[in-house]
Design an enzyme around this catalytic site. Structure first.
Site, mmCIF file in Angstrom:
data_model
loop_
_atom_site.group_PDB
_atom_site.id
_atom_site.type_symbol
_atom_site.label_atom_id
_atom_site.label_comp_id
_atom_site.label_asym_id
_atom_site.label_seq_id
_atom_site.Cartn_x
_atom_site.Cartn_y
_atom_site.Cartn_z
ATOM 1 N N LYS A 276 34.942 13.540 15.431
ATOM 2 C CA LYS A 276 34.606 12.816 14.198
ATOM 3 C C LYS A 276 35.666 11.761 13.872
ATOM 4 C CE LYS A 276 34.483 16.536 11.721
ATOM 5 N NZ LYS A 276 34.700 17.487 12.805
ATOM 6 N N THR A 277 36.909 12.183 13.911
ATOM 7 C CA THR A 277 37.972 11.249 13.572
ATOM 8 C C THR A 277 38.025 10.121 14.607
ATOM 9 O OG1 THR A 277 39.207 13.034 12.519
ATOM 10 C CG2 THR A 277 40.445 11.065 13.088
ATOM 11 N N ASP B 209 36.951 10.060 6.152
ATOM 12 C CA ASP B 209 37.123 11.235 7.013
ATOM 13 C C ASP B 209 37.241 12.480 6.130
ATOM 14 O OD1 ASP B 209 37.460 12.785 9.264
ATOM 15 O OD2 ASP B 209 39.380 11.917 9.874
ATOM 16 N N GLU B 210 36.942 13.645 6.673
ATOM 17 C CA GLU B 210 37.073 14.930 5.955
ATOM 18 C C GLU B 210 36.339 14.884 4.607
ATOM 19 O OE1 GLU B 210 38.654 17.496 7.343
ATOM 20 O OE2 GLU B 210 40.222 16.700 8.665
ATOM 21 N N GLN C 183 34.412 23.280 7.415
ATOM 22 C CA GLN C 183 35.849 23.124 7.255
ATOM 23 C C GLN C 183 36.229 22.736 5.830
ATOM 24 O OE1 GLN C 183 38.150 21.457 10.652
ATOM 25 N NE2 GLN C 183 36.158 20.786 11.381
ATOM 26 N N ARG D 66 42.055 24.852 15.902
ATOM 27 C CA ARG D 66 43.191 23.968 16.198
ATOM 28 C C ARG D 66 43.662 24.164 17.633
ATOM 29 N NH1 ARG D 66 41.683 20.617 13.504
ATOM 30 N NH2 ARG D 66 39.970 22.035 13.153
HETATM 31 P P1 ATP Z 1 38.381 18.095 13.310
HETATM 32 O O1 ATP Z 1 37.066 18.622 12.792
HETATM 33 O O2 ATP Z 1 39.290 19.209 13.679
HETATM 34 O O3 ATP Z 1 38.978 17.069 12.422
HETATM 35 P P2 ATP Z 1 37.300 15.988 14.933
HETATM 36 O O4 ATP Z 1 35.836 16.203 14.969
HETATM 37 O O5 ATP Z 1 37.817 14.960 14.032
HETATM 38 O O6 ATP Z 1 38.036 17.391 14.707
HETATM 39 P P3 ATP Z 1 38.818 14.641 16.953
HETATM 40 O O7 ATP Z 1 40.139 15.035 16.462
HETATM 41 O O8 ATP Z 1 38.341 13.257 16.701
HETATM 42 O O9 ATP Z 1 37.742 15.694 16.417
HETATM 43 O O10 ATP Z 1 38.686 14.932 18.495
HETATM 44 C C1 ATP Z 1 39.093 16.163 19.065
HETATM 45 C C2 ATP Z 1 39.697 15.951 20.426
HETATM 46 O O11 ATP Z 1 38.684 15.601 21.361
HETATM 47 C C3 ATP Z 1 40.694 14.822 20.449
HETATM 48 O O12 ATP Z 1 41.743 15.159 21.323
HETATM 49 C C4 ATP Z 1 39.883 13.661 20.971
HETATM 50 O O13 ATP Z 1 40.688 12.697 21.596
HETATM 51 C C5 ATP Z 1 38.968 14.348 21.974
HETATM 52 N N1 ATP Z 1 37.687 13.646 22.176
HETATM 53 C C6 ATP Z 1 36.752 13.364 21.260
HETATM 54 N N2 ATP Z 1 35.691 12.744 21.797
HETATM 55 C C7 ATP Z 1 35.949 12.619 23.112
HETATM 56 C C8 ATP Z 1 35.244 12.052 24.233
HETATM 57 N N3 ATP Z 1 34.037 11.495 24.104
HETATM 58 N N4 ATP Z 1 35.842 12.113 25.432
HETATM 59 C C9 ATP Z 1 37.045 12.688 25.587
HETATM 60 N N5 ATP Z 1 37.760 13.227 24.596
HETATM 61 C C10 ATP Z 1 37.221 13.207 23.362
HETATM 62 MG MG MG Z 2 39.147 15.068 12.377
#
Ligand code: ATP
Ligand code: MG
Length: 719
Positions: free
Chosen positions: A35-36, A220-221, A251, A607
């Site tokens: 997402k981020t 975000d969040e 979350q 995490r």
């Molecule tokens: P959270 O809910 O914990 O905030 P999030 O959904 O924001 O998580 P991110 O932090 O953006 O998730 O991504 C999680 C991990 O996966 C990061 O290390 C990111 O670089 C990696 N990632 C996300 N999408 C891809 C992709 N398409 N290919 C490779 N790595 C990815």
């Molecule tokens: Mg995130």
């Protein structure tokens, strides 16, 4: 133009979100699904492909650190510094807006932010001034009352109450507290939001201006936004701006602080966004992900999602039940040591716990083992007493009418100004509508203070005046340095504390000078016409309220589960997984809060990238009392097939009140071969005592014979 690098490392759903053409968007997805990442790529996409000016983008994240990281990532993607782009927390953004429109919202240019510790002191002060019973109106509870009403957008007048009721008293405290803040030019965290919302709500010209400016708003969040934050989003969005919102209902962990997960549903209703779900997790092993999914499955009323990974099955989740909290800490740090010995970095490891106080035992062992570490969520740099003292002097230089700062340091270092004198000054200030500084000057002139106190107070006023003059054209670092020197804080602490404590404070003050020296005023602050000093003071106050970790040093990370949000680590420990601690006692009785605790557990587990340990202790000391507790219910919610229980050679039998382990339990008998983390291999030669007094003598191959306290020895039985 080649923009493929903006889309290369994205899956289809992520790409769809990044490139969406019209309308509003809601990305609703589980932990680690990107997402981020999508939000960052979206910003870059808008700038590069749609030639949207960075000036018309507003991105909101949960912490200043996350904002800094986001700015860096956008910069790297675009290969340029995205100047003018507004990225920040809700508080940071509101602060910036208020600085630009201070006069319009009735604030002095020099207004200061009141962090939550300052706020607490002030609330307590007001309660005492009103001569109310602190038992009946505990300051923490009143502080919560004020904040929750502000977060719902309510001023004292808008709170319903019956005359002379308990509620009426609370409202009166709120009103007086607010009056005090207005007089002193102080703004608490909730006030930052509330004033901004009022500004945009009540001033159509301003509203129109910012609605014209921010064509794209990205958040975000989102699941942890509160009522005011959502109101602000609506005001800024207006009829035509586009919202890009990412979040995860599973979350949402700040309900206790006013966050409203319903905002996701409200957003859906109010804006009818296109909804995109991301289902592939890129962070964790299959085992970790499945375990987390199964735990969160125990909550009702979820929007529901299917999270999967192409990653490896990975290692089982390791479960360790310690005899007591000390043994738990020994175990955790020994595993971190193993990780480092195998070539891992200290910063790969995070120890997560439910409450701040749990960090101490881990710190003790880390210190002893000489492993670098960092604690977050406890007292952060800008919350430390000596730093706040120095900052109070700075604030007085900046604004002599800052009463909170004045009260903090009028007798720090001690100059013989007692509580009575301060009460007199306060009274005079209240009666004449003056700041404490003005009141003091007047009282001295009128002979309204006892001669000794008057002399001391005059010395204090002179010191401030002197500092103002001396630093008129000085740099920020020079000013801070002058404050540290002339306030004589260091000598004062040396005179009243053990040498090591005073030394640590001295180092911290030196660090403050360094922080001032390396402080770069944010571009936006500069644009908003803020002085460097004002920027510095505000940043410090905003950071003091923030409990998020930074990861720039190679050291083990200790933090509360709440602070771990959004982060990821190869090696994670969830410590203190015990009923009453996690889930927290207060939440066990309330289903709603229990569900929030479970989400917190989900956040914690997700995490972990590679290796996850879950630990609990059968007994732990709280307030000098030994408490025994059962393993957290969340442990039982992880399928057995994903867990490997670690049983050291000796494992304490479940402690019974007054009982405890017997040396003969767990196979540790005379002649048994054992291993100790430090002393290596050996043979048990003697056992004595019972319960916490049980001791064991081991003849180690290289370290010789040693007596060890069984409960802490952490011996492994060698097969
Ligand atoms: P959270 O809910 O914990 O905030 P999030 O959904 O924001 O998580 P991110 O932090 O953006 O998730 O991504 C999680 C991990 O996966 C990061 O290390 C990111 O670089 C990696 N990632 C996300 N999408 C891809 C992709 N398409 N290919 C490779 N790595 C990815
Ligand atoms: Mg995130």
């Amino acid at each position: 133009m080649d923009v493929s690098h903006l889309l290369d490392d994205l899956n289809d759903a992520q790409r769809q979100a990044v490139t969406a053409e019209d309308g509003h968007l809601l990305v609703l997805a589980g932990a680690g699904s990107g997402k981020t990442r999508v939000l960052v790529h979206r910003i870059a996409w808008l700038i590069q492909v749609h030639h949207v000016s960075p000036m018309s983008l507003l991105a909101v994240t949960f912490t200043n650190k996350a904002a800094g990281e986001m700015r860096g990532r956008v910069g790297r993607l675009l290969n340029l510094r995205p100047d003018g782009l507004w990225i920040g927390t809700f508080h940071g953004i509101c602060h910036r807006l208020l600085r630009m429109h201070a006069a319009e919202v009735g604030l002095p240019d020099t207004f200061q932010i009141l962090d939550s510790e300052d706020q607490y002191r002030l609330v307590r002060r007001v309660i005492r001034d009103m001569e109310l019973d602190e038992g009946e109106h505990p300051p923490r509870q009143v502080q919560g009352f004020i904040n929750s009403h502000k977060e719902e957008g309510r001023r004292p007048k808008q709170i319903e109450h019956f005359d002379r009721s308990f509620q009426a008293r609370q409202v009166e405290i709120y009103q007086r507290y607010q009056d005090y803040c207005e007089r002193s030019g102080l703004v608490d965290f909730a006030e930052l939001l509330l004033r901004t919302v009022e500004l945009l709500r009540d001033r159509p010209d301003r509203r129109a201006h910012y609605q014209d400016r921010f064509g794209h708003i990205l958040i975000d969040e989102f699941q942890d936004t509160n009522t005011l934050q959502y109101a602000l989003v609506r005001l800024l969005a207006g009829e035509k701006n586009r919202l890009f919102v990412v979040g995860d209902d599973d979350q949402s962990i700040y309900g206790w602080r006013g966050a409203r997960v319903e905002n996701v549903a409200h957003f859906n209703r109010d804006f009818q966004p296109e909804i995109i779900r991301l289902e592939q997790n890129y962070r964790s092993t299959r085992t970790i992900l499945e375990a987390a999914n199964r735990v969160i499955d125990h909550n009702d009323d979820r929007m529901g999602k299917n999270l999967w990974t192409e990653g490896e099955q990975g290692e089982p989740i390791r479960l360790f039940g310690a005899y007591n909290a000390e043994e738990e800490a020994e175990f955790v740090i020994a595993r971190i040591q193993d990780w480092i010995n195998q070539g891992g970095r200290p910063s790969d490891a995070a120890v997560l716990y439910r409450s701040n106080a749990q960090s101490r035992l881990f710190e003790q062992v880390l210190l002893r083992e000489d492993i670098p570490y960092r604690v977050y969520g406890g007292l952060r740099f800008f919350e430390r007493a000596e730093i706040k003292d120095a900052m109070a002097y700075l604030r007085l230089i900046h604004n002599p009418h800052d009463d909170t700062a004045f009260e903090r340091v009028i007798n720090v270092p001690a100059r013989g100004i007692g509580e009575q004198t301060v009460a007199r000054i306060r009274e005079h200030a209240r009666a004449h509508g003056q700041s404490l500084g003005q009141a003091t000057t007047e009282l001295i002139a009128q002979g309204g203070l006892p001669p000794r106190a008057a002399r001391s107070a005059a010395v204090f006023l002179q010191l401030i005046e002197q500092l103002v003059k001396a630093t008129e054209s000085a740099s920020l670092a020079e000013t801070v340095s002058a404050v540290v020197r002339q306030s004589e804080l260091v000598a004062w602490y040396q005179g009243r504390e053990p040498a090591d404590r005073a030394e640590a404070r001295e180092e911290n003050l030196a660090e403050l000078v360094r922080a001032a020296d390396s402080f770069h005023q944010p571009f936006e602050d500069e644009q908003a016409g803020l002085s460097v000093m004002a920027s510095f003071l505000s940043q410090a106050a905003l950071e003091a309220g923030e409990h998020q970790a930074e990861r720039w040093e190679d050291c083990v990370q200790l933090m509360t589960l709440h602070s771990a949000k959004g982060l990821e680590f190869p090696l994670v420990f969830l410590a203190g997984m015990e009923e009453g601690l996690f889930p927290h006692q207060k939440s066990i009785e309330e289903p709603g809060r229990l569900a929030e605790e479970r989400r917190l557990c989900y956040v914690g587990m997700t995490r972990a990238m590679q290796r996850l340990y879950v630990t609990h202790a059968e007994s732990r000391q709280t307030y000098g009392q030994t408490n025994f507790s059962r393993p957290s219910r969340f442990i039982a919610e992880i399928p057995d097939s994903l867990v490997e229980s670690i049983r050291p050679g000796f494992r304490a039998s479940p402690a019974t009140a007054g009982g405890g382990p017997r040396p003969e339990s767990g196979g540790l008998r005379l002649g048994a071969p054992v291993r100790h983390a430090k002393f290596g291999f050996g043979t048990v030669v003697s056992l004595e005592g019972q319960g916490p007094n049980a001791r064991i003598q081991v003849n180690f191959e290289s370290a010789g014979s040693k007596w060890l306290v069984l409960a802490y020895a952490n011996l492994e039985l060698v097969a």
